[in-house]
Scaffold this motif. Structure first.
Motif, mmCIF file in Angstrom:
data_model
loop_
_atom_site.group_PDB
_atom_site.id
_atom_site.type_symbol
_atom_site.label_atom_id
_atom_site.label_comp_id
_atom_site.label_asym_id
_atom_site.label_seq_id
_atom_site.Cartn_x
_atom_site.Cartn_y
_atom_site.Cartn_z
ATOM 1 N N LYS A 94 21.704 41.434 37.637
ATOM 2 C CA LYS A 94 22.310 42.649 38.178
ATOM 3 C C LYS A 94 23.719 42.395 38.694
ATOM 4 C CE LYS A 94 21.226 44.488 42.178
ATOM 5 N NZ LYS A 94 20.601 45.192 43.300
ATOM 6 N N GLY A 95 23.896 41.344 39.490
ATOM 7 C CA GLY A 95 25.220 41.033 40.011
ATOM 8 C C GLY A 95 26.203 40.694 38.910
ATOM 9 N N TRP A 96 25.757 39.902 37.956
ATOM 10 C CA TRP A 96 26.603 39.522 36.828
ATOM 11 C C TRP A 96 27.022 40.738 36.014
ATOM 12 C CZ3 TRP A 96 24.911 40.056 31.666
ATOM 13 C CH2 TRP A 96 25.767 39.522 30.692
ATOM 14 N N SER A 97 26.088 41.633 35.740
ATOM 15 C CA SER A 97 26.407 42.799 34.908
ATOM 16 C C SER A 97 27.310 43.785 35.635
ATOM 17 C CB SER A 97 25.125 43.489 34.442
ATOM 18 O OG SER A 97 24.367 43.968 35.541
ATOM 19 N N ALA A 98 27.121 43.968 36.941
ATOM 20 C CA ALA A 98 27.994 44.860 37.704
ATOM 21 C C ALA A 98 29.408 44.285 37.787
ATOM 22 C CB ALA A 98 27.432 45.075 39.105
ATOM 23 N N GLU A 99 29.520 42.979 37.988
ATOM 24 C CA GLU A 99 30.833 42.346 38.010
ATOM 25 C C GLU A 99 31.524 42.488 36.653
ATOM 26 O OE1 GLU A 99 32.748 37.900 38.111
ATOM 27 O OE2 GLU A 99 30.894 38.204 39.250
ATOM 28 N N ARG A 100 30.766 42.317 35.589
ATOM 29 C CA ARG A 100 31.327 42.440 34.244
ATOM 30 C C ARG A 100 31.800 43.865 33.967
ATOM 31 N NH1 ARG A 100 28.448 41.055 28.471
ATOM 32 N NH2 ARG A 100 27.193 42.858 29.049
ATOM 33 N N ALA A 101 31.027 44.848 34.419
ATOM 34 C CA ALA A 101 31.430 46.246 34.254
ATOM 35 C C ALA A 101 32.724 46.528 35.012
ATOM 36 C CB ALA A 101 30.320 47.169 34.735
ATOM 37 N N ALA A 102 32.836 45.970 36.221
ATOM 38 C CA ALA A 102 34.057 46.164 37.018
ATOM 39 C C ALA A 102 35.262 45.523 36.338
ATOM 40 C CB ALA A 102 33.859 45.586 38.418
ATOM 41 N N GLN A 103 35.040 44.392 35.679
ATOM 42 C CA GLN A 103 36.132 43.729 34.976
ATOM 43 C C GLN A 103 36.641 44.576 33.817
ATOM 44 O OE1 GLN A 103 37.794 41.156 35.821
ATOM 45 N NE2 GLN A 103 36.524 39.621 36.848
ATOM 46 N N VAL A 104 35.730 45.261 33.119
ATOM 47 C CA VAL A 104 36.140 46.150 32.029
ATOM 48 C C VAL A 104 37.085 47.221 32.546
ATOM 49 C CG1 VAL A 104 35.312 47.910 30.411
ATOM 50 C CG2 VAL A 104 34.080 45.750 30.634
ATOM 51 N N LEU A 105 36.749 47.812 33.677
ATOM 52 C CA LEU A 105 37.571 48.878 34.252
ATOM 53 C C LEU A 105 38.868 48.344 34.833
ATOM 54 C CD1 LEU A 105 34.552 50.637 35.928
ATOM 55 C CD2 LEU A 105 35.908 51.588 34.060
ATOM 56 N N ARG A 106 38.810 47.155 35.381
ATOM 57 C CA ARG A 106 39.999 46.547 35.990
ATOM 58 C C ARG A 106 41.101 46.326 34.967
ATOM 59 N NH1 ARG A 106 39.949 40.445 38.560
ATOM 60 N NH2 ARG A 106 41.666 40.682 40.051
ATOM 61 N N ARG A 107 40.732 46.081 33.709
ATOM 62 C CA ARG A 107 41.719 45.754 32.680
ATOM 63 C C ARG A 107 42.470 46.972 32.143
ATOM 64 N NH1 ARG A 107 37.550 41.945 31.097
ATOM 65 N NH2 ARG A 107 36.701 43.438 29.599
ATOM 66 N N VAL A 108 42.071 48.169 32.524
ATOM 67 C CA VAL A 108 42.759 49.369 32.050
ATOM 68 C C VAL A 108 44.152 49.442 32.668
ATOM 69 C CG1 VAL A 108 42.725 51.894 31.968
ATOM 70 C CG2 VAL A 108 40.587 50.606 31.728
ATOM 71 N N ALA A 109 45.153 49.663 31.846
ATOM 72 C CA ALA A 109 46.527 49.730 32.339
ATOM 73 C C ALA A 109 46.687 50.824 33.379
ATOM 74 C CB ALA A 109 47.485 49.992 31.173
ATOM 75 N N GLY A 110 47.328 50.476 34.483
ATOM 76 C CA GLY A 110 47.594 51.448 35.527
ATOM 77 C C GLY A 110 46.505 51.596 36.562
ATOM 78 N N VAL A 111 45.350 50.991 36.341
ATOM 79 C CA VAL A 111 44.264 51.070 37.334
ATOM 80 C C VAL A 111 44.616 50.197 38.533
ATOM 81 C CG1 VAL A 111 41.889 50.371 37.816
ATOM 82 C CG2 VAL A 111 42.398 51.709 35.774
ATOM 83 N N SER A 112 44.558 50.789 39.714
ATOM 84 C CA SER A 112 44.938 50.071 40.931
ATOM 85 C C SER A 112 43.745 49.671 41.794
ATOM 86 C CB SER A 112 45.881 50.932 41.769
ATOM 87 O OG SER A 112 45.262 52.179 42.077
ATOM 88 N N GLY A 113 42.591 50.255 41.525
ATOM 89 C CA GLY A 113 41.419 49.940 42.324
ATOM 90 C C GLY A 113 40.138 50.252 41.579
ATOM 91 N N VAL A 114 39.153 49.373 41.717
ATOM 92 C CA VAL A 114 37.844 49.560 41.078
ATOM 93 C C VAL A 114 36.754 49.145 42.057
ATOM 94 C CG1 VAL A 114 36.286 48.815 39.235
ATOM 95 C CG2 VAL A 114 38.710 49.148 38.744
ATOM 96 N N SER A 115 35.731 49.968 42.149
ATOM 97 C CA SER A 115 34.533 49.607 42.918
ATOM 98 C C SER A 115 33.316 49.987 42.086
ATOM 99 C CB SER A 115 34.503 50.346 44.254
ATOM 100 O OG SER A 115 33.289 50.090 44.942
#
Length: 246
Positions: A94-115
């Motif tokens: 669960k922790g690994w998959s949630a972290e991985r999902a956050a990394q996908v969103l973090r890589r979007v250009a212009g994104v300043s914050g992800v939770s």
């Protein structure tokens, strides 16, 4: 995975964020298909029955098992992927998959914050606003509806918070030495650090150790802080946790 995931993404092109969200959600569903111990046809279930080998599975299976082996080594065996002599890596997935999902969103250009919140365990990157940090409330296990503490991500680019305990799911944490439910003086352990993959594992291991050994072990881990609550309503914290409160 038997829980709810929620996403909070700040900044970025709406279409690009939407596409990344779809990718992240699809990835979580795929993780459930591959790793679920409740699905007889999942790769992990087949692996546990020795019907296939790791080489026959998706590459993520080998990745997770390697991470779990490292968690077992660091925790001196208090974290384990065995449950009743059967392979069960759900304690790290669960922790690994949630972290991985956050990394996908973090890589979007212009994104300043992800939770990304997976059943109460949270991975955060950046900030929701330039002058405001991400904050996570820690539920008080002895006072339903109350908060034991609030964790702030102020001053750091990434932070994760994970809690293990008996308040919501009962005695589900296993003592690897006995294979039975862990019997400790604790009702909850919250661990804070950069990566959700690890703090999720460390919260589980520290809970199984009990308050005294668990606190001492968490103190020894670099970049990690913890908050432990006993059944007697005693709160014990690592020395650096105060810097993360707010």
């Amino acid at each position: 995975m038997g829980t709810v995931f929620s996403f909070d993404v700040r900044g970025g092109d709406p279409d690009a964020v939407r596409a990344a969200l779809e990718e992240a959600v699809a990835g979580l569903h795929r993780v459930d298909e591959v790793f679920s111990t409740y699905r007889e046809d999942s790769q992990v279930s087949q692996l546990a029955r020795e019907e296939i080998g790791v080489a026959d599975c998706d590459p993520e299976v080998a990745e997770v098992l390697e991470l779990a082996a490292e968690a077992e080594r660091v925790s001196d065996g208090w974290f384990s992927t065995r449950y009743r002599a059967r392979l069960d890596p759900t304690g790290i997935v669960k922790g690994w998959s949630a972290e991985r999902a956050a990394q996908v969103l973090r890589r979007v250009a212009g994104v300043s914050g992800v939770s990304v919140n997976g059943g109460g365990d949270v991975q955060m990157f950046g900030a929701p606003e330039p002058t405001r940090a991400w904050r996570v409330g820690i539920a008080d296990p002895l006072r339903p509806g109350g908060l034991a503490a609030v964790i702030s991500a102020a001053g750091v680019a990434e932070l994760a918070v994970a809690t293990s305990g008996t308040a919501e799911r009962g005695a589900h944490i296993v003592d690897p030495r006995t294979g039975k439910s862990a019997v400790t003086d604790l009702v909850a352990v919250t661990v804070v650090g950069p990566r959700l993959t690890w703090v999720d594992c460390w919260a589980t291991a520290a809970f199984a150790m009990g308050s005294r050994a668990g606190l001492a072990w968490l103190e020894s881990l670099p970049g990690v802080e913890g908050l432990l609550i006993t059944a007697g309503d005693e709160v014990r914290c690592t020395g650096g946790l105060a810097a993360r409160l707010g």
